[in-house]
Scaffold this active site. Structure first.
Site, PDB file in Angstrom:
ATOM      1  N   HIS A 197       2.565   3.264  -8.910  1.00  0.00           N
ATOM      2  CA  HIS A 197       2.430   1.836  -9.241  1.00  0.00           C
ATOM      3  C   HIS A 197       3.626   1.361 -10.072  1.00  0.00           C
ATOM      4  O   HIS A 197       4.112   0.247  -9.888  1.00  0.00           O
ATOM      5  CB  HIS A 197       1.133   1.581 -10.016  1.00  0.00           C
ATOM      6  CG  HIS A 197      -0.109   1.894  -9.236  1.00  0.00           C
ATOM      7  ND1 HIS A 197      -0.257   1.556  -7.907  1.00  0.00           N
ATOM      8  CD2 HIS A 197      -1.276   2.511  -9.592  1.00  0.00           C
ATOM      9  CE1 HIS A 197      -1.446   1.959  -7.481  1.00  0.00           C
ATOM     10  NE2 HIS A 197      -2.078   2.540  -8.482  1.00  0.00           N
TER      11      HIS A 197
ATOM     12  N   ASP B 181       0.834  -1.213   0.000  1.00  0.00           N
ATOM     13  CA  ASP B 181       0.000   0.000   0.000  1.00  0.00           C
ATOM     14  C   ASP B 181       0.868   1.263   0.000  1.00  0.00           C
ATOM     15  O   ASP B 181       2.016   1.245   0.436  1.00  0.00           O
ATOM     16  CB  ASP B 181      -0.890  -0.037   1.252  1.00  0.00           C
ATOM     17  CG  ASP B 181      -2.034   0.958   1.150  1.00  0.00           C
ATOM     18  OD1 ASP B 181      -2.361   1.409   0.035  1.00  0.00           O
ATOM     19  OD2 ASP B 181      -2.609   1.308   2.202  1.00  0.00           O
TER      20      ASP B 181
ATOM     21  N   LEU C 172      10.679 -21.253  -3.812  1.00  0.00           N
ATOM     22  CA  LEU C 172       9.710 -20.289  -3.272  1.00  0.00           C
ATOM     23  C   LEU C 172       8.354 -20.373  -3.995  1.00  0.00           C
ATOM     24  O   LEU C 172       8.287 -20.396  -5.219  1.00  0.00           O
ATOM     25  CB  LEU C 172      10.286 -18.873  -3.454  1.00  0.00           C
ATOM     26  CG  LEU C 172       9.363 -17.705  -3.087  1.00  0.00           C
ATOM     27  CD1 LEU C 172       9.180 -17.602  -1.575  1.00  0.00           C
ATOM     28  CD2 LEU C 172       9.917 -16.384  -3.625  1.00  0.00           C
TER      29      LEU C 172
HETATM   30  C1  FPP Z   1      -2.188   0.211  -3.161  1.00  0.00           C
HETATM   31  O1  FPP Z   1      -1.660   1.503  -3.222  1.00  0.00           O
HETATM   32  C2  FPP Z   1      -1.614  -0.559  -4.231  1.00  0.00           C
HETATM   33  C3  FPP Z   1      -2.310  -1.147  -5.219  1.00  0.00           C
HETATM   34  C4  FPP Z   1      -3.770  -1.093  -5.321  1.00  0.00           C
HETATM   35  C5  FPP Z   1      -1.637  -1.877  -6.275  1.00  0.00           C
HETATM   36  C6  FPP Z   1      -0.350  -2.539  -5.918  1.00  0.00           C
HETATM   37  C7  FPP Z   1       0.385  -2.708  -7.148  1.00  0.00           C
HETATM   38  C8  FPP Z   1       1.705  -2.663  -7.314  1.00  0.00           C
HETATM   39  C9  FPP Z   1       2.658  -2.617  -6.207  1.00  0.00           C
HETATM   40  C10 FPP Z   1       2.291  -2.684  -8.658  1.00  0.00           C
HETATM   41  C11 FPP Z   1       1.781  -3.825  -9.460  1.00  0.00           C
HETATM   42  C12 FPP Z   1       2.866  -4.675  -9.805  1.00  0.00           C
HETATM   43  C13 FPP Z   1       2.757  -5.926 -10.227  1.00  0.00           C
HETATM   44  C14 FPP Z   1       3.973  -6.627 -10.583  1.00  0.00           C
HETATM   45  C15 FPP Z   1       1.470  -6.603 -10.340  1.00  0.00           C
HETATM   46  P1  FPP Z   1      -2.653   2.724  -3.381  1.00  0.00           P
HETATM   47  O2  FPP Z   1      -2.628   3.154  -4.788  1.00  0.00           O
HETATM   48  O3  FPP Z   1      -3.994   2.384  -2.820  1.00  0.00           O
HETATM   49  O4  FPP Z   1      -1.914   3.782  -2.502  1.00  0.00           O
HETATM   50  P2  FPP Z   1      -2.582   4.936  -1.627  1.00  0.00           P
HETATM   51  O5  FPP Z   1      -3.186   4.270  -0.427  1.00  0.00           O
HETATM   52  O6  FPP Z   1      -1.413   5.775  -1.289  1.00  0.00           O
HETATM   53  O7  FPP Z   1      -3.586   5.625  -2.493  1.00  0.00           O
END
Ligand code: FPP
Length: 253
Positions: A29, A12, A123
């Site tokens: 992202h 997150d 893994l």
């Molecule tokens: C939450 O951060 C994150 C997500 C919803 C997506 C997580 C995805 C990645 C780490 C990249 C994807 C990579 C692969 C390899 C699949 P948020 O956007 O909700 O953050 P915020 O709480 O700051 O808004």
């Protein structure tokens, strides 16, 4: 050797990390996806047996279309870039979740990577994508009911019908980004998990912090609803003393 075998991570903070740098959320992202490779490598290095990453929840479908489509593209890019490395490192890759709504080429690539790495014995790497913990449990219950219409279900019946039963219970759940919630992630598997919340946003999370958290949590005592071994020994001594007293009383009366 660490007692932490299965680590689950809620990645997150991507959006907030980007916003702080006056960039669009998707920038977070993009940066976040390169951290994924680093953490997979770190987990493998320290001999974690299973790593489950929450990449896209069922609730995330309600985000703006552009953001959702970037996340699909990043998944595809990751798989294209990392497929060879997964194979070389004997990593068994799987996606858990309802992936049918994903673009066809992404689904094809997921299936290809899963089957290419199916025989790997190292893994167990899992991406939770279009995943919801409640949905996983309901799916398992429904499957059991269809197969056994008149039987009562046991815990094992349910566990064995989860998306990826072989990864077992979660030992440690890490959430980056500072929020302290489990957000519908691996609800059944986390019954006895240690929880660790770090303020680091996912794009700034490092292999060093990951390893430090594992070290820190390995030192915690996990009792699984029991008492400490010392207290358990004390209890059995007290019980034995008590039984002896009852026996002597019985003999004397
Ligand atoms: C939450 O951060 C994150 C997500 C919803 C997506 C997580 C995805 C990645 C780490 C990249 C994807 C990579 C692969 C390899 C699949 P948020 O956007 O909700 O953050 P915020 O709480 O700051 O808004």
């Amino acid at each position: 050797m660490s007692n932490i075998k299965h680590v689950a991570i809620i990645m997150d903070g991507n959006g907030r990390w980007a916003k702080k740098r006056f960039r669009p959320r998707i920038w977070g992202h993009v940066r976040g996806s390169s951290v994924v490779s680093e953490i997979v490598q770190a987990a493998d290095d320290i001999n974690v047996k299973a790593l489950t990453l929450y990449a896209f929840s069922t609730e995330n479908w309600s985000r703006p279309v552009e953001e959702v489509s970037i996340l699909f593209k990043l998944l595809k890019k990751f798989l294209l870039k990392e497929q060879a490395r997964l194979l070389k490192n004997n990593i068994h890759f799987k996606v858990i979740g309802e992936i049918n709504g994903l673009p066809e080429d992404t689904v094809t690539l997921i299936k290809e990577t899963e089957s290419l790495t199916a025989k790997a014995t190292g893994l167990k790497l899992t991406f939770a994508f279009s995943y919801g913990g409640r949905c996983e449990i309901v799916r398992a219950v429904n499957q059991f009911q269809i197969q056994n219409p008149s039987k009562l279900m046991t815990e094992d019946d349910l566990s064995s019908r989860l998306y990826r039963p072989e990864t077992g219970d979660v030992d440690l759940m890490i959430r980056t980004g500072g929020e302290q919630r489990i957000s519908n992630f691996l609800l059944w598997q986390m019954a006895y998990a240690e929880l660790y919340f770090t303020p680091s946003k996912w794009p700034e999370f490092t292999a060093h912090e990951f390893k430090r958290i594992i070290e820190h949590v390995s030192g915690r005592e996990r009792r699984f609803g029991n008492v400490t071994p010392q207290a358990s020994f004390q209890l059995s001594v007290e019980r034995a003393e008590n039984n002896k007293a009852v026996f002597v009383q019985g003999v004397l009366s």
